[in-house]
Scaffold this active site. Structure first.
Site, short mmCIF file in Angstrom:
data_model
loop_
_atom_site.label_atom_id
_atom_site.label_comp_id
_atom_site.label_asym_id
_atom_site.label_seq_id
_atom_site.Cartn_x
_atom_site.Cartn_y
_atom_site.Cartn_z
N ASP A 108 0.88 -1.17 0.00
CA ASP A 108 0.00 0.00 0.00
C ASP A 108 0.92 1.23 0.00
O ASP A 108 2.13 1.11 0.28
CB ASP A 108 -0.85 -0.09 1.28
CG ASP A 108 -1.57 1.19 1.61
OD1 ASP A 108 -2.26 1.70 0.72
OD2 ASP A 108 -1.43 1.68 2.75
N ASP A 110 0.07 5.18 1.06
CA ASP A 110 -0.03 6.15 2.18
C ASP A 110 -0.06 5.43 3.53
O ASP A 110 -0.85 4.52 3.75
CB ASP A 110 -1.30 6.99 2.03
CG ASP A 110 -1.19 7.94 0.85
OD1 ASP A 110 -0.57 9.00 1.00
OD2 ASP A 110 -1.70 7.60 -0.23
N ASP A 294 -1.93 -0.25 5.80
CA ASP A 294 -2.27 0.35 7.10
C ASP A 294 -3.74 0.69 7.25
O ASP A 294 -4.16 1.14 8.32
CB ASP A 294 -1.48 1.65 7.28
CG ASP A 294 -2.01 2.75 6.39
OD1 ASP A 294 -2.24 2.48 5.18
OD2 ASP A 294 -2.25 3.87 6.88
O1 LIG Z 1 -4.55 3.07 -0.28
P1 LIG Z 1 -3.67 4.21 0.14
O2 LIG Z 1 -2.46 4.37 -0.72
O3 LIG Z 1 -3.29 4.12 1.60
O4 LIG Z 1 -4.57 5.50 -0.05
C1 LIG Z 1 -5.62 5.82 0.87
C2 LIG Z 1 -5.80 7.31 0.88
O5 LIG Z 1 -4.49 7.83 1.07
C3 LIG Z 1 -4.35 9.24 1.00
O6 LIG Z 1 -4.94 9.82 2.17
C4 LIG Z 1 -4.25 9.48 3.36
O7 LIG Z 1 -2.91 10.02 3.32
C5 LIG Z 1 -2.85 11.47 3.25
C6 LIG Z 1 -1.39 11.87 3.11
O8 LIG Z 1 -0.61 11.34 4.14
C7 LIG Z 1 -3.52 12.06 4.50
O9 LIG Z 1 -3.49 13.48 4.43
C8 LIG Z 1 -4.96 11.54 4.59
O10 LIG Z 1 -5.56 11.99 5.78
C9 LIG Z 1 -5.01 10.02 4.56
O11 LIG Z 1 -6.34 9.54 4.53
C10 LIG Z 1 -4.94 9.78 -0.26
O12 LIG Z 1 -4.85 11.20 -0.26
C11 LIG Z 1 -6.38 9.32 -0.44
O13 LIG Z 1 -6.88 9.77 -1.67
C12 LIG Z 1 -6.39 7.81 -0.43
O14 LIG Z 1 -7.73 7.35 -0.56
#
Ligand SMILES: O=P(O)(O)OC[C@H]1O[C@H](O[C@H]2O[C@H](CO)[C@@H](O)[C@H](O)[C@H]2O)[C@H](O)[C@@H](O)[C@@H]1O
Length: 360
Positions: A108, A110, A294
């Site tokens: 994954d 983020d 995560d």
């Molecule tokens: O599947 P992932 O790669 O984990 O993506 C899930 C979401 O990740 C991002 O949002 C998350 O990370 C951001 C940056 O650290 C943070 O600001 C946010 O609060 C988190 O939810 C991404 O921006 C989303 O579009 C994804 O859905």
């Protein structure tokens, strides 16, 4: 649903697999889209979820706890760690389970490869992490599976030799820059509606300070992280007010984010199965998929691994969370350590072939 909706390149899929005719994974990919309109129970489930006003916000809070481990109940944490031990602490056990198996890595983005930050457009990955992922990909087929738009996560990671599954697995592409290597896009018919809802959400949420809507191509994210918590319920109401007119869309939640996506039977778990099959490992007993993630949406992949009775799910979390993963790591820096150890183990366990000296 037409064949054009799912662009397939046998070359991209092949990666060692000789495929004749559409593979079961591809059929599943097509089926997910074809079934989209008939899956009324999904619409009903989405409607039920939409009606439960605060539940989304509660679930979102639960999936992104703000309390520190020190404040958490120590007994609870210890019990949780017993059930989901550290993948670093149990590395030897993992290594011996991997012996003789073909390891396939699913990562994954983020919160796993990059630390969580306030601005989603600035979630950069460190150069050290990039080097670790590059090394991993030299030894094992490696895929990034993200909720992000595929191009965006590809730009963050910056490695062309990987598979990328963006939009929660709804946009899968093989290594390289050849546009033909797009393997699976089961939600392509939703593009216009996703665009329409994106514009509506931007308009509707602009009165909420800190709210941000991110267009992830086949899905959308509404970010709550920079919004005062007192306004979270109101913001969730704004989101629901928009999507109530779109029964073919559903809401899921992640870390301080609400995600809007097509109500199709496709998720990160399906993407994992699709990639395994595309790589020729569908019915292999000697494959060991390792998935590190995560977030709530990663649970779909952990569940698939549990059901297959094959592979390792590793949850990245500092706090006890309900999970289908078997192991845990605390944060991206532990993820990097784990990746480095895996590479080192692989190097040691498969030394380069001996040099053949010319006869004199
Ligand atoms: O599947 P992932 O790669 O984990 O993506 C899930 C979401 O990740 C991002 O949002 C998350 O990370 C951001 C940056 O650290 C943070 O600001 C946010 O609060 C988190 O939810 C991404 O921006 C989303 O579009 C994804 O859905």
């Amino acid at each position: 649903m037409t064949n054009q909706d799912v662009v397939v390149s046998e070359m991209g899929i092949a990666a060692g697999a000789a495929l004749t005719g559409p593979s079961p994974a591809l059929l599943a990919c097509r089926g997910a889209a074809a079934g989209a309109m008939s899956l009324r129970y999904l619409d009903l489930a989405a409607a039920a979820a939409r009606s439960a006003s605060c539940t989304w916000v509660d679930a979102m809070r639960a999936s992104s706890p703000t309390r520190s481990r020190a404040a958490a109940d120590v007994d609870e944490f210890t019990a949780w760690m017993r059930k989901h031990p550290s993948a670093l602490g149990k590395f030897e056990q993992i290594a011996s389970a991997s012996k003789g198996k073909k390891v396939v890595m699913f990562l994954d983005y983020d919160g796993t490869l990059s630390p969580i930050v306030a601005d989603p457009d600035a979630a950069y990955m460190s150069n050290a992490m990039r080097a670790a992922v590059r090394d991993v990909a030299k030894h094992f087929p490696t895929a990034i599976v993200s909720g992000r738009c595929r191009d965006k996560v590809r730009n963050f990671v910056g490695l062309s030799e990987l598979y990328y599954a963006g939009s929660h697995g709804m946009d899968i592409k093989g290594p390289g820059s050849n546009p033909e290597s797009v393997l699976c896009q089961p939600a392509s018919e939703f593009l216009p509606v996703i665009d329409e809802v994106y514009k509506l959400l931007v308009e509707k949420t602009k009165s909420t300070p800190g709210a941000k809507v991110e267009n992830n191509k086949f899905c959308l994210s509404v970010h709550f992280r920079c919004v005062d918590e007192k306004r979270w319920n109101a913001l969730a109401e704004q989101v629901k007010a928009v999507i109530k007119d779109y029964p073919k869309l559903k809401l899921t939640q992640g870390r301080k984010v609400l995600e809007i996506r097509p109500s199709i039977m496709w998720d990160k778990g399906k993407a994992l199965e699709f990639l395994l099959e595309s790589l020729g490992f569908a019915n292999c007993s000697d494959v060991l998929p390792v998935y590190i993630g995560d977030d709530r949406t990663d649970e779909d992949a952990f569940r698939v691994l549990r059901k297959r009775g094959q592979g390792l799910g590793i949850l990245v979390s500092k706090c006890p969370k309900e999970t289908n993963a078997s192991y845990s790591l605390q944060d991206p820096s532990e993820v990097m350590d784990f990746l480095l150890r895996l590479v080192e183990w692989k190097r040691k366990s498969s030394p380069p072939p001996p040099m053949i000296r010319p006869r004199v």
